[in-house]
Design an enzyme around this catalytic site. Structure first.
Site, PDB file in Angstrom:
ATOM      1  N   CYS A   1     -60.442  37.437 -23.756  1.00  0.00           N
ATOM      2  CA  CYS A   1     -59.321  38.305 -23.422  1.00  0.00           C
ATOM      3  C   CYS A   1     -58.253  38.121 -24.500  1.00  0.00           C
ATOM      4  CB  CYS A   1     -58.761  37.969 -22.047  1.00  0.00           C
ATOM      5  SG  CYS A   1     -58.090  36.281 -21.943  1.00  0.00           S
TER       6      CYS A   1
ATOM      7  N   HIS B   1     -60.436  26.977 -21.495  1.00  0.00           N
ATOM      8  CA  HIS B   1     -61.472  26.233 -20.777  1.00  0.00           C
ATOM      9  C   HIS B   1     -62.866  26.655 -21.247  1.00  0.00           C
ATOM     10  CE1 HIS B   1     -58.578  25.127 -17.255  1.00  0.00           C
ATOM     11  NE2 HIS B   1     -58.530  24.271 -18.260  1.00  0.00           N
TER      12      HIS B   1
ATOM     13  N   CYS C   1     -50.421  32.024 -22.480  1.00  0.00           N
ATOM     14  CA  CYS C   1     -50.701  33.457 -22.377  1.00  0.00           C
ATOM     15  C   CYS C   1     -49.456  34.184 -21.873  1.00  0.00           C
ATOM     16  CB  CYS C   1     -51.864  33.694 -21.419  1.00  0.00           C
ATOM     17  SG  CYS C   1     -52.158  35.449 -21.091  1.00  0.00           S
TER      18      CYS C   1
ATOM     19  N   HIS D   1     -55.194  22.866 -10.949  1.00  0.00           N
ATOM     20  CA  HIS D   1     -55.461  23.683 -12.133  1.00  0.00           C
ATOM     21  C   HIS D   1     -54.223  23.679 -13.021  1.00  0.00           C
ATOM     22  CE1 HIS D   1     -56.206  27.267 -14.623  1.00  0.00           C
ATOM     23  NE2 HIS D   1     -57.483  27.132 -14.310  1.00  0.00           N
TER      24      HIS D   1
ATOM     25  N   GLU E   1     -52.806  25.868 -14.911  1.00  0.00           N
ATOM     26  CA  GLU E   1     -51.893  26.999 -14.771  1.00  0.00           C
ATOM     27  C   GLU E   1     -51.027  26.849 -13.524  1.00  0.00           C
ATOM     28  OE1 GLU E   1     -51.929  31.718 -13.742  1.00  0.00           O
ATOM     29  OE2 GLU E   1     -53.646  30.956 -14.869  1.00  0.00           O
TER      30      GLU E   1
ATOM     31  N   THR F   1     -53.485  33.544 -12.402  1.00  0.00           N
ATOM     32  CA  THR F   1     -53.919  34.807 -12.999  1.00  0.00           C
ATOM     33  C   THR F   1     -55.431  34.996 -13.013  1.00  0.00           C
ATOM     34  OG1 THR F   1     -53.976  33.863 -15.227  1.00  0.00           O
ATOM     35  CG2 THR F   1     -51.894  34.870 -14.512  1.00  0.00           C
TER      36      THR F   1
ATOM     37  N   CYS G   1     -54.648  38.778 -13.911  1.00  0.00           N
ATOM     38  CA  CYS G   1     -54.575  39.402 -15.229  1.00  0.00           C
ATOM     39  C   CYS G   1     -55.605  40.520 -15.347  1.00  0.00           C
ATOM     40  CB  CYS G   1     -54.707  38.359 -16.333  1.00  0.00           C
ATOM     41  SG  CYS G   1     -56.348  38.126 -17.009  1.00  0.00           S
TER      42      CYS G   1
ATOM     43  N   SER H   1     -63.761  26.572 -16.014  1.00  0.00           N
ATOM     44  CA  SER H   1     -63.126  27.874 -16.227  1.00  0.00           C
ATOM     45  C   SER H   1     -63.058  28.617 -14.900  1.00  0.00           C
ATOM     46  CB  SER H   1     -63.922  28.686 -17.251  1.00  0.00           C
ATOM     47  OG  SER H   1     -63.527  30.045 -17.229  1.00  0.00           O
TER      48      SER H   1
ATOM     49  N   ASN I   1     -61.932  31.592 -14.077  1.00  0.00           N
ATOM     50  CA  ASN I   1     -62.377  32.984 -14.043  1.00  0.00           C
ATOM     51  C   ASN I   1     -63.897  33.095 -14.168  1.00  0.00           C
ATOM     52  OD1 ASN I   1     -63.089  34.216 -16.966  1.00  0.00           O
ATOM     53  ND2 ASN I   1     -61.526  32.655 -17.225  1.00  0.00           N
TER      54      ASN I   1
END
Length: 322
Positions: A18, A47, A102, A130, A132, A170, A200, A228, A230
């Site tokens: 991304c 990640h 990001c 996590h 984030e 996100t 996101c 990761s 996502n």
């Protein structure tokens, strides 16, 4: 399932890098070119095991905390963001910081600060621990509590049920986040939404592509590292959308031949921190088992890009010519 005896691969698009990941990785690469090795990076820049090991070979040194960085050295903050406490610690150690957070994560940080300034209780939907989530929580630790899915909503305690807002990590499952928000709204009818969706665009797009592909697949393989968020979500989405089986692998060598027994259609995608060379390696391995017909499943086109961190842009502009 589609009736066919022809072995084929359905390849999801969008997949892989991304804009935020691309920006973070290029930031470390440009910092190494501009300042020379070593460049310290707090946590994994993104990640993905392959990306981290590649950057390590070029001279990046990954550390867990800023106190592991020599005083006065250069440190890059990862794409996942950091809390104000981390910035303060870096300043005390006289570190030159390059913030590769990001911009979509930075947006959530700003929302947290604004809601806290309004003295709201903030429900942060995300995975405890996590990076984030830790960074966002650190922006307003006295106002934020973390909820990891709809099952935890009943545990939430707030000062005023009419003064509650929500934010999210996100990289979550879009569907599960919506379910969590619905559960929160049943408890707090006046729940205030963030001004725009926190999930996101890349996370949503990759999940949508898997949803379109999975009903035709007996097997979906997601390329990505197990830390990761996502990437892990893509496996869950594939199973929920109708794939018979789904697996997460770091690279093609980890694919197991027995997964292919009785399979005519394999879906392939990758998480937002995965370089496409790892997908190409998997396609090559699948071709060796007879899955040499590849069909793209495209559900969105992505053109968003982010400029490099301002600290790095400033030094790159100042570099003498000739």
């Amino acid at each position: 399932m589609t009736a066919t005896n022809r072995r084929r691969v359905l390849l999801a698009k969008p997949r892989g890098y991304c804009a935020g990941v691309d920006r973070a990785v290029v930031t470390v690469e440009k910092a190494l070119e501009q300042y020379g090795a070593p460049i310290y990076v707090r946590k994994q820049i993104v990640h993905n095991t392959h990306v981290v090991s590649t950057l390590e070979r070029r001279g990046a040194v990954f550390v867990e905390e800023t106190d592991e960085v020599p005083e006065g050295a250069i440190v890059v903050f990862s794409a996942h963001g950091v809390s104000p406490v981390v910035h303060e610690e870096a300043a005390r150690r006289r570190l030159k910081t390059i913030d590769a957070t990001c911009p979509l994560v930075t947006k959530v940080h700003k929302e947290a600060k604004r809601f806290a300034a309004e003295d709201r209780d903030i429900i942060l939907i995300g995975h405890t621990g996590h990076e984030e989530v830790e960074g966002t929580s650190g922006e307003a630790p006295d106002h934020i509590q973390i909820v990891d899915g709809p099952d935890e909503v009943d545990k939430v305690q707030v000062r005023d049920p009419d003064n509650v807002s929500w934010l999210s990590q996100t990289t979550l499952s879009v569907d599960e986040t919506n379910a969590t928000v619905d559960a929160l709204r049943r408890r707090f009818p006046n729940l205030l939404d963030p001004p725009s969706d926190d999930i996101c665009y890349a996370t949503s797009n990759r999940q949508d592509a898997v949803k379109a592909m999975a009903p035709e697949c007996e097997l979906v393989i997601v390329v990505g590292s197990d830390n990761s968020s996502n990437s892990v979500r893509l496996v869950e989405v594939a199973l929920e959308a109708g794939a018979d089986a789904a697996h997460l692998i770091d690279n093609a060598s980890l694919m197991r031949e027995e997964w292919l027994e009785g399979v005519t259609t394999v879906g392939v995608t990758s998480g937002a921190s995965v370089p496409d060379i790892l997908v190409r390696d998997l396609l090559e391995r699948l071709a060796g088992y007879g899955y040499d017909s590849v069909e793209g499943i495209e559900t969105a086109q992505e053109s968003l890009t982010f400029s490099l961190p301002k600290e790095l842009r400033k030094d790159l502009r100042a570099e003498p010519v000739g």
